[in-house]
Design an enzyme around this catalytic site. Structure first.
Site, PDB file in Angstrom:
ATOM      1  N   THR A 125       0.828  -1.208   0.000  1.00 39.95           N
ATOM      2  CA  THR A 125       0.000   0.000   0.000  1.00 39.95           C
ATOM      3  C   THR A 125       0.864   1.260   0.000  1.00 39.95           C
ATOM      4  OG1 THR A 125      -1.497   1.288   1.396  1.00 39.95           O
ATOM      5  CG2 THR A 125      -0.148  -0.319   2.533  1.00 39.95           C
ATOM      6  N   ASP A 126       0.287   2.352  -0.504  1.00 37.05           N
ATOM      7  CA  ASP A 126       1.021   3.632  -0.464  1.00 37.05           C
ATOM      8  C   ASP A 126       1.202   4.131   0.974  1.00 37.05           C
ATOM      9  OD1 ASP A 126      -1.614   4.406   0.087  1.00 37.05           O
ATOM     10  OD2 ASP A 126      -1.721   5.914  -1.514  1.00 37.05           O
ATOM     11  N   TYR A 153      -1.379  -0.338  11.341  1.00 33.54           N
ATOM     12  CA  TYR A 153      -1.648  -1.011  10.055  1.00 33.54           C
ATOM     13  C   TYR A 153      -0.507  -0.768   9.076  1.00 33.54           C
ATOM     14  CZ  TYR A 153      -3.245  -1.369   5.218  1.00 33.54           C
ATOM     15  OH  TYR A 153      -3.311  -1.642   3.873  1.00 33.54           O
TER      16      TYR A 153
HETATM   17  P1  NAD Z   1     -10.151  -6.604   2.951  1.00 31.87           P
HETATM   18  O1  NAD Z   1     -10.050  -6.323   4.406  1.00 31.87           O
HETATM   19  O2  NAD Z   1     -11.380  -6.234   2.205  1.00 31.87           O
HETATM   20  O3  NAD Z   1      -9.897  -8.149   2.689  1.00 31.87           O
HETATM   21  C1  NAD Z   1      -8.917  -8.894   3.363  1.00 31.87           C
HETATM   22  C2  NAD Z   1      -9.176 -10.376   3.112  1.00 31.87           C
HETATM   23  O4  NAD Z   1      -8.129 -11.110   3.759  1.00 31.87           O
HETATM   24  C3  NAD Z   1     -10.495 -10.885   3.705  1.00 31.87           C
HETATM   25  O5  NAD Z   1     -11.136 -11.728   2.787  1.00 31.87           O
HETATM   26  C4  NAD Z   1     -10.060 -11.657   4.949  1.00 31.87           C
HETATM   27  O6  NAD Z   1     -10.944 -12.727   5.271  1.00 31.87           O
HETATM   28  C5  NAD Z   1      -8.701 -12.168   4.516  1.00 31.87           C
HETATM   29  N1  NAD Z   1      -7.821 -12.449   5.658  1.00 31.87           N
HETATM   30  C6  NAD Z   1      -7.572 -11.660   6.727  1.00 31.87           C
HETATM   31  N2  NAD Z   1      -6.729 -12.270   7.576  1.00 31.87           N
HETATM   32  C7  NAD Z   1      -6.423 -13.469   7.016  1.00 31.87           C
HETATM   33  C8  NAD Z   1      -5.585 -14.532   7.405  1.00 31.87           C
HETATM   34  N3  NAD Z   1      -4.891 -14.505   8.556  1.00 31.87           N
HETATM   35  N4  NAD Z   1      -5.487 -15.612   6.591  1.00 31.87           N
HETATM   36  C9  NAD Z   1      -6.193 -15.670   5.436  1.00 31.87           C
HETATM   37  N5  NAD Z   1      -7.013 -14.680   5.023  1.00 31.87           N
HETATM   38  C10 NAD Z   1      -7.125 -13.591   5.800  1.00 31.87           C
HETATM   39  O7  NAD Z   1      -8.857  -5.899   2.310  1.00 31.87           O
HETATM   40  P2  NAD Z   1      -8.699  -5.172   0.888  1.00 31.87           P
HETATM   41  O8  NAD Z   1      -9.109  -3.763   1.011  1.00 31.87           O
HETATM   42  O9  NAD Z   1      -9.250  -6.033  -0.174  1.00 31.87           O
HETATM   43  O10 NAD Z   1      -7.107  -5.176   0.781  1.00 31.87           O
HETATM   44  C11 NAD Z   1      -6.425  -6.295   0.237  1.00 31.87           C
HETATM   45  C12 NAD Z   1      -4.933  -6.020   0.255  1.00 31.87           C
HETATM   46  O11 NAD Z   1      -4.657  -4.849  -0.497  1.00 31.87           O
HETATM   47  C13 NAD Z   1      -4.375  -5.774   1.654  1.00 31.87           C
HETATM   48  O12 NAD Z   1      -3.122  -6.406   1.735  1.00 31.87           O
HETATM   49  C14 NAD Z   1      -4.231  -4.262   1.721  1.00 31.87           C
HETATM   50  O13 NAD Z   1      -3.173  -3.902   2.586  1.00 31.87           O
HETATM   51  C15 NAD Z   1      -3.909  -3.914   0.284  1.00 31.87           C
HETATM   52  N6  NAD Z   1      -4.326  -2.581  -0.186  1.00 31.87           N
HETATM   53  C16 NAD Z   1      -5.597  -2.135   0.009  1.00 31.87           C
HETATM   54  C17 NAD Z   1      -5.980  -0.887  -0.520  1.00 31.87           C
HETATM   55  C18 NAD Z   1      -7.398  -0.366  -0.358  1.00 31.87           C
HETATM   56  O14 NAD Z   1      -7.656   0.778  -0.720  1.00 31.87           O
HETATM   57  N7  NAD Z   1      -8.349  -1.131   0.147  1.00 31.87           N
HETATM   58  C19 NAD Z   1      -5.054  -0.126  -1.222  1.00 31.87           C
HETATM   59  C20 NAD Z   1      -3.757  -0.610  -1.388  1.00 31.87           C
HETATM   60  C21 NAD Z   1      -3.416  -1.848  -0.873  1.00 31.87           C
HETATM   61  O1  DAU Z   2      -4.005   4.098   0.708  1.00 32.24           O
HETATM   62  C1  DAU Z   2      -4.341   2.760   0.703  1.00 32.24           C
HETATM   63  C2  DAU Z   2      -5.108   2.413   1.952  1.00 32.24           C
HETATM   64  O2  DAU Z   2      -6.404   2.956   1.820  1.00 32.24           O
HETATM   65  C3  DAU Z   2      -5.167   0.913   2.203  1.00 32.24           C
HETATM   66  O3  DAU Z   2      -3.863   0.438   2.453  1.00 32.24           O
HETATM   67  C4  DAU Z   2      -6.075   0.583   3.383  1.00 32.24           C
HETATM   68  O4  DAU Z   2      -6.215  -0.820   3.518  1.00 32.24           O
HETATM   69  C5  DAU Z   2      -7.430   1.202   3.129  1.00 32.24           C
HETATM   70  O5  DAU Z   2      -8.284   0.968   4.228  1.00 32.24           O
HETATM   71  C6  DAU Z   2      -7.305   2.705   2.873  1.00 32.24           C
HETATM   72  O6  DAU Z   2      -6.898   3.403   4.074  1.00 32.24           O
HETATM   73  P1  DAU Z   2      -7.564   4.813   4.504  1.00 32.24           P
HETATM   74  O7  DAU Z   2      -7.352   5.000   5.947  1.00 32.24           O
HETATM   75  O8  DAU Z   2      -7.138   5.894   3.579  1.00 32.24           O
HETATM   76  O9  DAU Z   2      -9.118   4.457   4.155  1.00 32.24           O
HETATM   77  P2  DAU Z   2     -10.472   4.752   4.944  1.00 32.24           P
HETATM   78  O10 DAU Z   2     -11.583   4.400   4.007  1.00 32.24           O
HETATM   79  O11 DAU Z   2     -10.473   4.152   6.305  1.00 32.24           O
HETATM   80  O12 DAU Z   2     -10.445   6.334   5.113  1.00 32.24           O
HETATM   81  C7  DAU Z   2     -10.317   7.208   3.994  1.00 32.24           C
HETATM   82  C8  DAU Z   2     -10.261   8.623   4.524  1.00 32.24           C
HETATM   83  O13 DAU Z   2     -11.554   8.961   5.048  1.00 32.24           O
HETATM   84  C9  DAU Z   2      -9.285   8.833   5.663  1.00 32.24           C
HETATM   85  O14 DAU Z   2      -8.716  10.128   5.561  1.00 32.24           O
HETATM   86  C10 DAU Z   2     -10.154   8.756   6.922  1.00 32.24           C
HETATM   87  C11 DAU Z   2     -11.482   9.313   6.436  1.00 32.24           C
HETATM   88  N1  DAU Z   2     -12.683   8.757   7.071  1.00 32.24           N
HETATM   89  C12 DAU Z   2     -12.840   7.407   7.097  1.00 32.24           C
HETATM   90  C13 DAU Z   2     -13.960   6.835   7.665  1.00 32.24           C
HETATM   91  C14 DAU Z   2     -14.108   5.331   7.715  1.00 32.24           C
HETATM   92  C15 DAU Z   2     -13.665   9.601   7.569  1.00 32.24           C
HETATM   93  O15 DAU Z   2     -13.529  10.838   7.526  1.00 32.24           O
HETATM   94  N2  DAU Z   2     -14.779   9.033   8.125  1.00 32.24           N
HETATM   95  C16 DAU Z   2     -14.962   7.683   8.201  1.00 32.24           C
HETATM   96  O16 DAU Z   2     -16.005   7.232   8.760  1.00 32.24           O
END
Ligand code: NAD
Ligand code: DAU
Length: 343
Positions: A125-126, A153
């Site tokens: 992740t960034d 995290y």
């Molecule tokens: P998510 O929380 O939606 O999904 C995570 C998945 O991993 C779930 O299906 C969960 O059941 C599984 N999991 C958790 N712990 C586990 C374990 N111990 N063993 C096996 N499975 C397990 O997450 P996401 O948003 O889809 O993110 C996926 C990946 O991408 C993560 O590694 C996250 O750091 C990275 N990422 C997310 C974002 C974003 O914006 N969501 C951006 C950049 C990178």
């Molecule tokens: O940048 C990549 C990351 O983006 C991933 O690595 C993480 O897994 C993913 O969860 C996400 O992290 P953020 O913390 O940026 O995402 P989140 O949706 O939790 O929050 C986005 C922004 O919105 C952040 O500045 C916090 C704010 N926020 C979030 C929630 C849930 C609010 O203001 N209110 C809220 O209720």
């Protein structure tokens, strides 16, 4: 090719599973997922009966299970999405983040070494770069930006990245790492900003904005992230880090207002709440290496992507109703209880 996708029942992992089975119909995909609160097997229903797909319920920290899986499946590629992914939860309880995100990655890499794989890809992740100031729009994260994590995290993801690079240097494990900006799109778990706002706005509930709402995130449609990972797997250079992002920076308030406008809901729903501890100010990815080396370009612009996403949540109320009501937890037992033996 045999591909292991860990965390494939989560948001990005499930989009990747659906996409890779479509793009590479000859590939066999094995999904290993512990089905934590964030994993949802119903998302994978369209491919559950596909002969080229197998779901295994299991934890990436379970060394015995992981080794058995690698021995049986003769894996070529490992794509590690499995993680605890929510910053707010990591502030409440960091321990599980260290266990899954760091030790789980180690277990997968040990198995990759033992049984041999063509590529171990770590989905990072960034956030590992920390944050950028709001008053320096000229600054971006490049692959050379030092790691500087803010939350438990992001510290756990940064630790995993260091470990992945160490396994490459010390043991010659053929790795790649991708660091992507904030994703949005279908199957996004409703604790994250965009789905949370869509669902709460639909219910006319107050919309919690942390602090001033001026924090900036760089939003990318999930399908564009999955395409980039596919390219890195096939064309990325071993040992390299690739940044993924579409230069689409928005303040949280801009995002929330765009959703309200689309849903024709009033801005009076916006409610300012206590800020997140250690809240990162701005993320902004420089994706030029991924673009120039791999020819990757994002294809979904935010205006189009946010409409598609809102429509998806409108059309798939049962998907998120099950989550918000907690019923989805029973889904696995009800539908696939007998298949637990595949572990
Ligand atoms: P998510 O929380 O939606 O999904 C995570 C998945 O991993 C779930 O299906 C969960 O059941 C599984 N999991 C958790 N712990 C586990 C374990 N111990 N063993 C096996 N499975 C397990 O997450 P996401 O948003 O889809 O993110 C996926 C990946 O991408 C993560 O590694 C996250 O750091 C990275 N990422 C997310 C974002 C974003 O914006 N969501 C951006 C950049 C990178
Ligand atoms: O940048 C990549 C990351 O983006 C991933 O690595 C993480 O897994 C993913 O969860 C996400 O992290 P953020 O913390 O940026 O995402 P989140 O949706 O939790 O929050 C986005 C922004 O919105 C952040 O500045 C916090 C704010 N926020 C979030 C929630 C849930 C609010 O203001 N209110 C809220 O209720």
């Amino acid at each position: 090719m045999n591909v292991l996708v860990t965390g494939g029942a989560g948001f990005i992992g499930s989009n990747f599973v659906l996409q890779i089975l479509k793009e590479h119909p000859t590939y066999r995909v094995v999904c290993l997922d512990a089905l934590t609160y964030a994993g949802n097997l119903s998302t994978l229903k369209p491919v559950m009966e596909n002969d080229n797909f197998k779901f295994v319920k299991g934890d990436i920290t379970d060394r015995e299970l992981v080794n058995k899986l690698f021995e049986e499946e003769k894996l070529d590629f490992v794509v590690n999405f499995a993680a605890e992914s929510h910053v707010d939860r990591s502030i409440e309880d960091p321990g599980i983040f260290l266990r899954t995100n760091i030790l789980g990655t180690q277990v997968l890499m040990d198995a990759s070494r033992k049984y041999g794989v063509k590529r171990f890809h770590q989905v990072s992740t960034d956030e590992v770069y920390g944050d950028l100031p709001l008053d320096r729009p000229d600054l971006f994260f490049t692959e050379e930006t030092p790691i500087h994590a803010s939350s438990p995290y992001s510290a756990s993801k940064a630790s995993a990245d260091l470990l992945v690079q160490a396994y490459h240097r010390t043991f010659g494990l053929p790795i790649t790492i991708s660091r992507c900006s904030n994703n949005y799109g279908p199957y996004h778990f409703p604790e994250k900003l965009i789905p949370l706002i869509i669902i709460r706005a639909l219910n006319d509930e107050p919309l919690p904005i942390y602090g001033t709402g001026e924090n900036v995130r760089d939003w990318l449609f999930v399908g564009d992230h999955c395409t980039a990972i596919d390219l890195i797997l096939h064309k990325g250079r071993e040992g390299e880090v690739y940044n993924i992002g579409g230069h689409n920076e928005k303040t949280n308030l801009e995002v929330v207002k765009a959703i309200l406008k689309e849903l024709e809901k009033p801005e009076s729903l916006i409610t300012y709440v206590k800020d997140r501890s250690g809240h990162d100010l701005r993320y902004a990815i420089d994706p030029s290496k991924t673009r120039s080396e791999l020819g990757w370009e994002p294809t979904t612009l935010f205006d189009e992507g946010i409409k598609m996403t809102i429509n998806w949540y409108l059309d798939n109320r049962s998907w998120w109703n099950n989550i918000t009501s907690g019923d989805y937890k029973d889904y696995y037992v009800n539908m696939y209880g007998d298949r637990k033996g595949e572990e």
